[in-house]
Design an enzyme around this catalytic site. Structure first.
Site, mmCIF file in Angstrom:
data_model
loop_
_atom_site.group_PDB
_atom_site.id
_atom_site.type_symbol
_atom_site.label_atom_id
_atom_site.label_comp_id
_atom_site.label_asym_id
_atom_site.label_seq_id
_atom_site.Cartn_x
_atom_site.Cartn_y
_atom_site.Cartn_z
ATOM 1 N N CYS A 114 1.034 -1.058 -0.029
ATOM 2 C CA CYS A 114 0.068 -0.151 0.332
ATOM 3 C C CYS A 114 1.006 1.191 -0.171
ATOM 4 O O CYS A 114 -0.148 2.243 -0.086
ATOM 5 C CB CYS A 114 -0.872 -0.159 1.090
ATOM 6 S SG CYS A 114 -2.228 -1.538 1.062
ATOM 7 N N HIS B 84 -3.046 7.346 3.171
ATOM 8 C CA HIS B 84 -3.522 6.046 2.824
ATOM 9 C C HIS B 84 -4.509 5.273 3.628
ATOM 10 O O HIS B 84 -4.748 5.347 4.867
ATOM 11 C CB HIS B 84 -2.464 4.723 2.733
ATOM 12 C CG HIS B 84 -3.088 3.142 2.840
ATOM 13 N ND1 HIS B 84 -3.838 2.840 1.714
ATOM 14 C CD2 HIS B 84 -2.938 2.208 3.294
ATOM 15 C CE1 HIS B 84 -3.682 1.591 1.909
ATOM 16 N NE2 HIS B 84 -3.605 0.633 2.723
ATOM 17 N N ASN C 217 -10.462 0.204 0.725
ATOM 18 C CA ASN C 217 -9.470 -0.050 1.040
ATOM 19 C C ASN C 217 -8.561 -0.423 -0.532
ATOM 20 O O ASN C 217 -8.679 -1.771 -1.059
ATOM 21 C CB ASN C 217 -8.237 -0.421 1.649
ATOM 22 C CG ASN C 217 -6.315 -0.429 1.495
ATOM 23 O OD1 ASN C 217 -5.743 -0.090 0.658
ATOM 24 N ND2 ASN C 217 -5.869 -1.140 2.908
HETATM 25 N N1 ACO Z 1 -17.622 -8.881 10.335
HETATM 26 C C1 ACO Z 1 -17.993 -9.405 11.853
HETATM 27 N N2 ACO Z 1 -17.365 -10.347 12.414
HETATM 28 C C2 ACO Z 1 -15.862 -9.241 11.880
HETATM 29 C C3 ACO Z 1 -15.500 -9.526 10.741
HETATM 30 C C4 ACO Z 1 -16.731 -9.292 10.289
HETATM 31 N N3 ACO Z 1 -16.381 -8.350 8.871
HETATM 32 N N4 ACO Z 1 -14.194 -9.543 10.794
HETATM 33 C C5 ACO Z 1 -13.569 -10.041 11.785
HETATM 34 N N5 ACO Z 1 -14.618 -9.493 12.504
HETATM 35 C C6 ACO Z 1 -14.386 -10.602 13.437
HETATM 36 C C7 ACO Z 1 -13.443 -11.467 14.506
HETATM 37 O O1 ACO Z 1 -13.597 -13.152 13.528
HETATM 38 C C8 ACO Z 1 -13.396 -11.673 16.062
HETATM 39 O O2 ACO Z 1 -13.821 -12.151 16.233
HETATM 40 P P1 ACO Z 1 -13.396 -13.408 18.078
HETATM 41 O O3 ACO Z 1 -13.128 -11.584 18.655
HETATM 42 O O4 ACO Z 1 -15.366 -13.872 17.995
HETATM 43 O O5 ACO Z 1 -12.711 -13.684 16.879
HETATM 44 C C9 ACO Z 1 -13.544 -9.862 15.786
HETATM 45 O O6 ACO Z 1 -14.569 -9.801 14.987
HETATM 46 C C10 ACO Z 1 -12.112 -8.865 15.926
HETATM 47 O O7 ACO Z 1 -12.240 -7.855 17.024
HETATM 48 P P2 ACO Z 1 -11.834 -6.425 16.688
HETATM 49 O O8 ACO Z 1 -9.851 -7.472 17.322
HETATM 50 O O9 ACO Z 1 -12.162 -6.315 17.964
HETATM 51 O O10 ACO Z 1 -11.795 -6.197 15.487
HETATM 52 P P3 ACO Z 1 -11.111 -4.679 15.184
HETATM 53 O O11 ACO Z 1 -11.500 -3.677 15.951
HETATM 54 O O12 ACO Z 1 -9.658 -4.819 15.635
HETATM 55 O O13 ACO Z 1 -11.150 -4.328 14.349
HETATM 56 C C11 ACO Z 1 -9.992 -4.817 11.466
HETATM 57 C C12 ACO Z 1 -10.713 -5.558 12.866
HETATM 58 C C13 ACO Z 1 -11.209 -3.849 11.103
HETATM 59 C C14 ACO Z 1 -9.536 -5.825 10.135
HETATM 60 C C15 ACO Z 1 -9.079 -4.097 12.384
HETATM 61 O O14 ACO Z 1 -7.897 -5.121 13.090
HETATM 62 C C16 ACO Z 1 -8.327 -3.624 10.819
HETATM 63 O O15 ACO Z 1 -8.937 -2.422 10.153
HETATM 64 N N6 ACO Z 1 -6.996 -3.902 11.111
HETATM 65 C C17 ACO Z 1 -5.957 -2.990 10.140
HETATM 66 C C18 ACO Z 1 -6.222 -3.884 8.182
HETATM 67 C C19 ACO Z 1 -5.375 -3.114 7.462
HETATM 68 O O16 ACO Z 1 -5.538 -2.003 7.431
HETATM 69 N N7 ACO Z 1 -4.732 -3.883 6.567
HETATM 70 C C20 ACO Z 1 -4.705 -3.567 5.617
HETATM 71 C C21 ACO Z 1 -2.682 -2.872 5.152
HETATM 72 S S1 ACO Z 1 -2.344 -2.383 3.677
HETATM 73 C C22 ACO Z 1 -2.063 -3.487 3.204
HETATM 74 O O17 ACO Z 1 -0.920 -3.004 2.536
HETATM 75 C C23 ACO Z 1 -3.038 -4.022 2.079
#
Ligand code: ACO
Length: 312
Positions: A117, A240, A270
């Site tokens: 990214c 980003h 994203n």
């Molecule tokens: N819908 C419902 N529940 C979900 C979803 C969804 N789409 N996705 C994950 N969950 C669940 C998980 O299974 C987990 O459940 P569990 O606790 O029973 O195991 C729970 O939600 C996770 O909750 P949180 O840890 O509170 O979620 P968080 O607030 O961390 O949000 C997210 C998750 C949105 C992925 C966040 O961590 C994030 O944005 N991380 C950065 C991701 C990112 O930017 N990636 C791209 C990088 S750039 C590149 O180079 C590609």
């Protein structure tokens, strides 16, 4: 100020977004998720999907949009750098396909880079450095991705986050001190598959989130220090577009008001290397941008991160 800062003239910017939409409601039908969860955790409402279009098709259309915005003589372009993790094929490079689609038959140096990214910010620094040699007249830098082809639509951790699109920028070398550009780009090699693409994108969302907030904050502070500029000197921060909460955290930790961050992730999700140039292009749409200073800041898989300050 360091003596060797490059001077570049930002000529234009363009974007292309494919038509087909994937809404949160569409995703509710594929995985156990909800519009409410996606909105509160990410701020993403829709993302776009390329149907029967390659990354090079979108990149070509974004480049054309940048060319046409200012009636640019495309035959001046003699350097093309394409940032992507979803190139059309292993080789030729996607930038070569863009060159062909633009009909550029003169001598052009053209290659792809992969810094996930952060790819566009990396590409901009590489292009700016090459322009300083005065061996090139004009550089086209593109970020373009077809991420929907590397998404596992049974994995709710990732499928809600990503979309397709492309953005482009044209720059030329300059001798004007007002055109001084500043860059900071870095990497921290990760052997733990924290954010990886083998067949599909996989990540440890929490670890990526923590890395992202620290990296973006650090990159903003670093580029402001190196340029001897204050945040008040910056007209717009273009981050980003990964997750609205990440950007809100960065706003809080740096004390930069959230209104100073340009956001469009609710519409596009994203788009990896495309997200920053798409947003720059939308900033150009405001028409009063001549002379404005923008601060770009990104992070991505690798890990990679970086920032840049440009005068438009
Ligand atoms: N819908 C419902 N529940 C979900 C979803 C969804 N789409 N996705 C994950 N969950 C669940 C998980 O299974 C987990 O459940 P569990 O606790 O029973 O195991 C729970 O939600 C996770 O909750 P949180 O840890 O509170 O979620 P968080 O607030 O961390 O949000 C997210 C998750 C949105 C992925 C966040 O961590 C994030 O944005 N991380 C950065 C991701 C990112 O930017 N990636 C791209 C990088 S750039 C590149 O180079 C590609």
């Amino acid at each position: 100020m360091k003596q060797n800062q490059p001077k570049i003239k930002v000529i234009s910017s363009g974007k292309y977004i494919p038509e087909t939409l994937i809404t949160n409601e569409d995703l509710e039908k594929l995985v156990e998720t909800s519009n409410e969860w996606i909105m509160t955790r990410t701020g993403i409402q829709t993302r776009h999907k390329a149907v029967n279009e390659l990354t090079s098709d979108m990149a070509y259309k974004a480049a054309l949009n940048a060319i046409e915005r200012v009636n640019y003589d495309k035959n001046k372009i003699d350097l093309i750098i394409m940032a992507t993790i979803t190139g059309d094929q292993m080789t030729p490079s996607t930038s070569n396909f863009v060159q062909a689609k633009l009909g550029l038959e003169h001598h052009v140096m053209s290659f792809d880079i992969n810094a996930a990214c952060t790819g566009f910010v990396y590409g901009l620094e590489v292009a700016s450095a090459l322009l300083q040699t005065k061996r090139f007249r004009s550089a086209l830098i593109i970020g373009g991705e077809t991420l929907t082809k590397i998404i596992d639509y049974t994995d709710r951790n990732t499928c809600v986050l990503f979309g397709d699109g492309a953005g482009a920028m044209i720059i030329e070398p300059s001798d004007d001190p007002h055109d001084t550009a500043y860059f900071f780009n870095a990497a921290k090699g990760d052997l733990n598959d924290t954010l990886t693409v083998k067949k599909f994108i996989q990540m440890d969302g929490k670890k990526v989130y923590q890395f992202a907030v620290g990296a973006m904050e650090g990159a903003i502070v670093k580029i402001l220090n190196e340029s001897h500029l204050k945040i008040e000197d910056i007209d717009m921060v273009i981050p980003h577009q990964a997750n609205e909460r990440i950007i809100q955290s960065v706003s809080k930790s740096t004390g930069i008001p959230i209104e100073k961050f340009m956001l469009n992730l609710s519409e596009y999700g994203n788009t990896s290397a495309a997200s920053i140039p798409i947003t720059i292009s939308e900033y150009f749409d405001r028409k009063d941008v001549k002379g404005k200073k923008i601060l770009l800041v990104g992070f991505g898989g690798g890990f990679t991160w970086g920032s840049s300050i440009l005068q438009l």
